[in-house]
Design a protein around this motif. Structure first.
Motif, short mmCIF file in Angstrom:
data_model
loop_
_atom_site.label_atom_id
_atom_site.label_comp_id
_atom_site.label_asym_id
_atom_site.label_seq_id
_atom_site.Cartn_x
_atom_site.Cartn_y
_atom_site.Cartn_z
N PRO A 107 37.03 64.20 48.41
CA PRO A 107 37.63 64.36 47.07
C PRO A 107 37.43 63.14 46.18
O PRO A 107 37.19 63.28 44.98
N ILE A 108 37.50 61.94 46.78
CA ILE A 108 37.31 60.74 45.98
C ILE A 108 35.90 60.71 45.40
O ILE A 108 35.68 60.36 44.24
N THR A 109 34.92 61.10 46.22
CA THR A 109 33.53 61.10 45.76
C THR A 109 33.33 62.08 44.60
O THR A 109 32.73 61.74 43.57
N TRP A 110 33.85 63.28 44.76
CA TRP A 110 33.67 64.30 43.73
C TRP A 110 34.48 64.02 42.47
O TRP A 110 34.04 64.29 41.36
N LEU A 111 35.67 63.46 42.67
CA LEU A 111 36.57 63.29 41.53
C LEU A 111 36.60 61.85 41.02
O LEU A 111 37.44 61.51 40.19
N ALA A 112 35.69 61.02 41.51
CA ALA A 112 35.71 59.60 41.15
C ALA A 112 35.81 59.36 39.65
O ALA A 112 36.59 58.51 39.21
N PRO A 113 35.05 60.08 38.83
CA PRO A 113 35.14 59.79 37.39
C PRO A 113 36.54 60.02 36.81
O PRO A 113 36.90 59.41 35.81
N LEU A 114 37.30 60.93 37.42
CA LEU A 114 38.64 61.24 36.91
C LEU A 114 39.73 60.42 37.57
O LEU A 114 40.73 60.09 36.94
N LEU A 115 39.55 60.12 38.87
CA LEU A 115 40.64 59.52 39.65
C LEU A 115 40.50 58.02 39.85
O LEU A 115 41.44 57.39 40.33
N THR A 116 39.36 57.46 39.53
CA THR A 116 39.17 56.04 39.79
C THR A 116 38.85 55.30 38.49
O THR A 116 38.54 55.89 37.47
N GLN A 117 38.92 53.99 38.59
CA GLN A 117 38.50 53.16 37.47
C GLN A 117 37.51 52.12 37.99
O GLN A 117 37.42 51.87 39.19
N LYS A 118 36.74 51.55 37.09
CA LYS A 118 35.75 50.57 37.49
C LYS A 118 36.42 49.33 38.05
O LYS A 118 37.58 49.03 37.77
N ALA A 119 35.65 48.60 38.86
CA ALA A 119 36.19 47.40 39.49
C ALA A 119 36.70 46.39 38.46
O ALA A 119 37.67 45.67 38.71
N GLU A 120 36.06 46.34 37.28
CA GLU A 120 36.51 45.41 36.25
C GLU A 120 37.96 45.69 35.85
O GLU A 120 38.74 44.76 35.61
N MET A 121 38.32 46.97 35.76
CA MET A 121 39.71 47.33 35.44
C MET A 121 40.61 47.14 36.64
O MET A 121 41.75 46.69 36.52
N GLY A 122 40.10 47.48 37.82
CA GLY A 122 40.91 47.34 39.02
C GLY A 122 41.29 45.90 39.31
O GLY A 122 42.31 45.63 39.96
N ALA A 123 40.47 44.96 38.84
CA ALA A 123 40.76 43.54 39.06
C ALA A 123 41.82 43.00 38.11
O ALA A 123 42.39 41.93 38.36
N LEU A 124 42.10 43.71 37.03
CA LEU A 124 43.01 43.16 36.01
C LEU A 124 44.43 42.91 36.50
O LEU A 124 45.04 41.91 36.11
N PRO A 125 45.03 43.78 37.35
CA PRO A 125 46.36 43.43 37.84
C PRO A 125 46.39 42.11 38.60
O PRO A 125 47.32 41.30 38.45
N THR A 126 45.35 41.86 39.40
CA THR A 126 45.27 40.59 40.12
C THR A 126 45.12 39.43 39.14
O THR A 126 45.78 38.39 39.28
N LEU A 127 44.28 39.61 38.15
CA LEU A 127 44.06 38.54 37.17
C LEU A 127 45.31 38.27 36.34
O LEU A 127 45.62 37.12 36.02
N ARG A 128 46.04 39.33 36.02
CA ARG A 128 47.28 39.12 35.28
C ARG A 128 48.30 38.38 36.15
O ARG A 128 48.95 37.43 35.69
N ALA A 129 48.41 38.82 37.41
CA ALA A 129 49.34 38.14 38.32
C ALA A 129 48.97 36.67 38.49
O ALA A 129 49.84 35.82 38.67
N ALA A 130 47.67 36.37 38.40
CA ALA A 130 47.20 35.01 38.62
C ALA A 130 47.29 34.12 37.39
O ALA A 130 47.42 32.89 37.54
N THR A 131 47.24 34.71 36.19
CA THR A 131 47.06 33.86 35.00
C THR A 131 48.05 34.06 33.87
O THR A 131 48.18 33.18 33.01
N ASP A 132 48.72 35.19 33.79
CA ASP A 132 49.64 35.43 32.67
C ASP A 132 50.80 34.43 32.74
O ASP A 132 51.52 34.39 33.75
#
Length: 304
Positions: A221-246
């Protein structure tokens, strides 16, 4: 706090030293790349030096590579010694590396692979480096958890290494729950010291190679629905970056994608499961982790 926090919100990082585990690919790569672009001296702490060197070549800024195999306490101690020799101060330790839904395997020290890598490896590394962070104002330990900490998740103190039975999904849930419990207990122990805080983050569902070991029922399901259910790694990294720098982040907080279900979206403050806030279990996990790794943290006073 902004509801549309992006990489443009990362403050200037010149003069700061950031260590990112698992930084040769996926979320770790994007985290390290964006920190380096904002001026941080970034260390890619990776198992494969060749891959790490290739990743560093794709980044702009002050980027170095350090060998680190989180499945080996010997490697962790060696890496910590190298990092301590190279850096008199550390501003950011980002515990990002991890494995997910692996078949039953053990680390070099006999720990179940997901628990040993995701939790015990980072527990040991943090303890061995913490005195380089403690004197540094604004220093942070950021540990990456997952929404998987809610799925069939418990700390199985009677069988932490899954010797009696094994479920790759439940084992992953235990490891990611342990990441949060570690963060919350570490924050309580850091509180009397003032300068350093512990924060957690999760990437939602990001399109990285981490899901390669997922059971077919999940992977297809992840493979087929990736465009709808996932986000690119650049977006996925933002929570970590916010936790680290905000600058507005507080110790003991947890950041994840802001859209419904925390699957994708801009990072915001989120909640973790009730189980993750069980202080008795947090303390017990801490004690067990010290015993298993042989690592004691340079923290004496604990606020309860």
């Amino acid at each position: 706090m902004s509801d549309n926090w992006t990489a443009q919100n990362i403050p200037d990082q010149h003069g700061r030293v950031a260590i990112v585990t698992g930084a040769n690919t996926g979320l770790g790569f994007e985290t390290a790349r964006m920190l380096a672009a904002r001026g941080a001296a970034v260390v890619l702490a990776v198992r494969d030096i060749e891959k790490g060197t290739r990743a560093a070549a794709r980044m702009t800024g002050d980027v170095t590579v350090q060998a680190l195999d989180l499945t080996s306490l010997e490697s962790i101690r060696s890496a910590a010694a190298d990092l301590r020799a190279a850096h008199s101060r550390i501003d950011l330790l980002i515990n990002n590396a991890g494995v997910m839904y692996t078949p039953k395997q053990t680390t070099a020290d006999g720990f179940e692979l997901q628990f040993g890598t995701n939790h015990l490896g980072h527990f040991a590394l943090t303890g061995l480096l913490l005195d380089r962070l403690l004197p540094v104002p604004g220093s942070r330990v950021v540990t990456v958890s997952s929404t998987g900490h809610r799925i069939r998740a418990a700390i199985h103190f009677d069988d932490l290494q899954w010797e009696n039975s094994y479920s790759r999904v439940a084992a992953y849930g235990q490891a990611k729950l342990a990441n949060l419990m570690f963060t919350y207990e570490l924050q309580r122990r850091l509180a009397p010291h003032g300068a350093t805080v512990a924060v957690a983050a999760h990437p939602g569902v990001s399109n990285t190679e981490l899901v390669r070991n997922a059971p077919a029922a999940f992977r297809v399901p992840i493979t087929w629905l990736a465009p709808l259910l996932t986000q690119k790694a650049e977006m996925g990294a933002l929570p970590t970056l916010r936790a680290a720098t905000d600058p507005a982040v507080l110790g003991g907080q947890y950041y994840g994608p802001g859209n419904r279900g925390e699957i994708r979206g801009h990072p915001k403050l989120v909640n973790s499961s009730p189980e993750s806030h069980d202080q008795a279990a947090q303390q017990r996990l801490w004690t067990v982790s010290e015993e298993l790794t042989g690592v004691r943290f340079p923290l004496n006073r604990v606020v309860r």
